[in-house]
Design an enzyme around this catalytic site. Structure first.
Site, PDB file in Angstrom:
ATOM      1  N   GLU A  49       0.661  -1.159   0.089  1.00 52.40           N
ATOM      2  CA  GLU A  49       0.068  -0.132  -0.030  1.00 52.40           C
ATOM      3  C   GLU A  49       0.812   1.328  -0.135  1.00 52.40           C
ATOM      4  O   GLU A  49       0.526   2.316   0.678  1.00 52.40           O
ATOM      5  CB  GLU A  49      -1.055  -0.112   1.271  1.00 52.40           C
ATOM      6  CG  GLU A  49      -2.124  -1.063   0.909  1.00 52.40           C
ATOM      7  CD  GLU A  49      -3.294  -0.930   1.688  1.00 52.40           C
ATOM      8  OE1 GLU A  49      -3.616   0.409   2.343  1.00 52.40           O
ATOM      9  OE2 GLU A  49      -4.353  -1.356   1.747  1.00 52.40           O
ATOM     10  N   HIS A 271      -2.423  -0.968  10.152  1.00 51.84           N
ATOM     11  CA  HIS A 271      -1.813  -2.258  10.431  1.00 51.84           C
ATOM     12  C   HIS A 271      -0.730  -2.449  11.436  1.00 51.84           C
ATOM     13  O   HIS A 271      -0.009  -1.528  11.257  1.00 51.84           O
ATOM     14  CB  HIS A 271      -1.369  -3.163   9.080  1.00 51.84           C
ATOM     15  CG  HIS A 271      -2.537  -3.454   8.339  1.00 51.84           C
ATOM     16  ND1 HIS A 271      -3.024  -4.751   7.772  1.00 51.84           N
ATOM     17  CD2 HIS A 271      -3.458  -2.667   7.728  1.00 51.84           C
ATOM     18  CE1 HIS A 271      -3.801  -4.712   7.056  1.00 51.84           C
ATOM     19  NE2 HIS A 271      -4.442  -3.639   6.946  1.00 51.84           N
TER      20      HIS A 271
END
Lengths: 405, 405
Positions: A49, A271
């Protein structure tokens, strides 16, 4: 490497959640990630990402001293978001884009535009180290997971890609946000079919979030309501590994970050990062892997995955049919309008039966629906093809498993 | 296999030109192809442009006795058109779809809809035989070949895929319609970077069309005007091979079909088939390949290919810019119209300044242009990404080649 002291390999994996204009405090977090990587000096860094190439370039400049080798994987409209930093020379790279990755019309999810892929990097220290980094389709609703068949196709293609590319490597690594819980059929399929071992399960020493979770409720960026059924969080980011040829790999230590680092205001991402210390040693003779000992269990997993793919296939076939029918109806409406216009033009129908404006609007509407439903029909045709192809491959593997003595 | 008599492997490759409703005398020709394959009893059959799954199924039924193993590769909207029939068990398959394959708006060429790919089949007799079958983007105009950068990206991805998947195989084969003349930069890149040898060049005995041509003017299905600059025809279908590990491969014989078979009214396809007899032997020790001896020449080829990819990149960047500008203009027009409508609604502008119908038509036109140019902009963004990625990979390889002692 034989007789040499074993090599210690420190691997870092993080889904950075760095979407331009959308991710909160992106620049600040990317700076913090860069600082951490600079300070800790890992051997291999796998990031997901990182959607902005500028963020990658900034990291590359910052980390040039400690990670002289790096690669950014481009794909799709937005990109794959994958990049790798390495202390060892990167000898070769290859990108494999998954054949299915959600739906273009699900704009709110946006996975389709990302060109989700697995990126392969061949690095070399004294052993050839084949590293895969990937991110699979997100799970937006666990109870009614419409993307499960697509994610299973991706898990299957990832497993097949790893199997076919890793035959001559010494050590195979996979790191990434796989968007699957440890007990999910996709991760069991991936692990069973490749023989990859889970660093969290194998680690001698663990430190970090409870149960190794990487999406935890007390991270300030996670959606608390989505985390309600999982009070501890979920584990969807993994470091998996396998020793090939005459090597053995052991996971000495696994760590996860636990929210913001001491003295920092924000966590690195929504995360948690996964950090593994692997102990790699060359043995005198080829080490046996655990793969092959549990073929019956593997057959069960493949059967389970195949059932889910079949369910997806039926849905895709229905959607292909509906969109095709809609296209035909729109075409019929257009033909009808054309016939009516022709009738007026040749004077069969005297007078002006339709208001011009509504007639035009109706025609444009029909053209719009025709184009849209044709596009959808083509998309679902492709989807059916890929689901059927995966289903057939799984069937072939099942036959081969059953035929083995 | 050591000490055993050498294995003779007979390979058949044909671009079948079997497009439903479009290819002339398709069913008759597919029947003839089936008869030939049944009669001749090859070991491996690689077919391209079998776009109809029904044709594949018919062949499968017909050839079940002599080729008990087969695989059809599905991809894209229409399909990859690739299928393989084998006398040996097919142990595994993998499909890699090229990241670039022409333009969706070039409907008259249609390559984009085919999902052109390379299909990999792992077959086994006594040696593990890794077979790749592929078809690259067609060349519609040699003088002004707008698809050259895309075909070069495909040749590069094909070479990379073969390199990464073939490391543990004994013998590597590639058969297909590569849509490149033997002296073209793409085929030199593919051969140089993989070390594959050309069966036509290496064959001890050759029989067939002059110069091994596979697209010849006296085939009744070829376009005579396109063949004018090439009185003998062109060679664009290949069987390439490479021995890995401790094997040697020699091409004993290469044949091509020469139009219609004796007693038949039509040729098998608009392409001629290529048939190679390979002689495979296990040697006592690892056989050296010719790869690596000509690295300077390889660097030249990669540089040449990179230059062409850079040219394609500039074109793609210009197209991305134009389509983006067009989208912005259409959006501005729409905003202007919205402002005018708003003006009328709030009564700033008394009266009816625009005829309703023309106003609506203009709005629909603007919406149409906005959607179309946004789609094009996204497509060219993706194209730029993939061309830049290939260019970077080539640069990496060039650096590595230059750094070698």
């Amino acid at each position: 490497m034989e007789g040499d002291p074993p090599v210690r390999l420190r691997v870092f994996d993080l889904n950075c959640w760095a979407i331009r204009y959308l991710s909160k405090r992106r620049q600040e977090r990317m700076r913090l990630i860069g600082d951490l990587l600079h300070r800790e000096d890992f051997d291999l860094v796998l990031l997901q990402e990182v959607w902005s190439e500028q963020d990658y370039s900034d990291l590359k400049v910052k980390l040039g001293g400690c990670y002289p080798f790096s690669h950014y994987f481009r794909s799709g409209v937005i990109g794959s978001g994958l990049c790798v930093f390495s202390r060892f020379p990167i000898l070769d790279t290859l990108l494999y884009q998954y054949s299915l990755n959600g739906y273009p019309y699900m704009l709110q999810h946006g996975d389709w535009f990302c060109g989700k892929s697995v990126g392969l990097v061949l690095a070399w220290e004294s052993a050839s180290l084949l590293t895969h980094s990937s991110q699979l389709h997100a799970e937006y609703c666990r109870e009614k997971d419409a993307y499960l068949p697509h994610r299973l196709v991706q898990a299957w293609e990832l497993a097949q890609f790893i199997r076919h590319t890793s035959k001559a490597a010494d050590v195979v690594l996979l790191g990434g946000d796989l968007n699957m819980h440890p007990e999910d059929v996709g991760i069991r399929l991936l692990r069973g079919w490749t023989g990859l071992q889970d660093a969290f399960v194998e680690a001698t020493h663990f430190e970090g979030c409870e149960d190794g979770c990487t999406l935890v409720p007390n991270n300030c960026f996670t959606d608390k309501s989505e985390m309600l059924p999982f009070p501890l969080g979920i584990r969807i980011d993994y470091i998996l590994y396998k020793a090939m040829s005459s090597y053995t790999v052991k996971c000495e230590e696994l760590k996860t970050t636990t929210g913001a680092a001491p003295g920092m205001a924000v966590p690195f991402s929504d995360h948690e990062a996964v950090m593994a210390t692997l102990h790699i040693q060359r043995e005198g003779q080829a080490a046996g892997t655990t793969f092959g000992t549990a073929e019956l269990a593997l057959a069960d997993v493949v059967t389970e995955a195949r059932t889910e793919v079949c369910v997806g296939l039926q849905v895709a076939q229905r959607q292909r049919y509906s969109s095709g029918r809609m296209a035909v109806l729109a075409l019929l409406l257009l033909l009808l309008q054309a016939a009516a216009t022709l009738g007026v033009l040749v004077g069969l129908d005297a007078g002006q039966p339709f208001p011009k404006l509504s007639f035009c609007l109706l025609a444009f509407l029909a053209i719009g629906i025709l184009l849209l439903s044709t596009g959808l029909h083509l998309f679902h045709t492709m989807e059916v093809k890929m689901l059927r192809s995966t289903e057939e491959q799984m069937q072939m593997v099942l036959r081969a498993l059953q035929e083995r003595p």
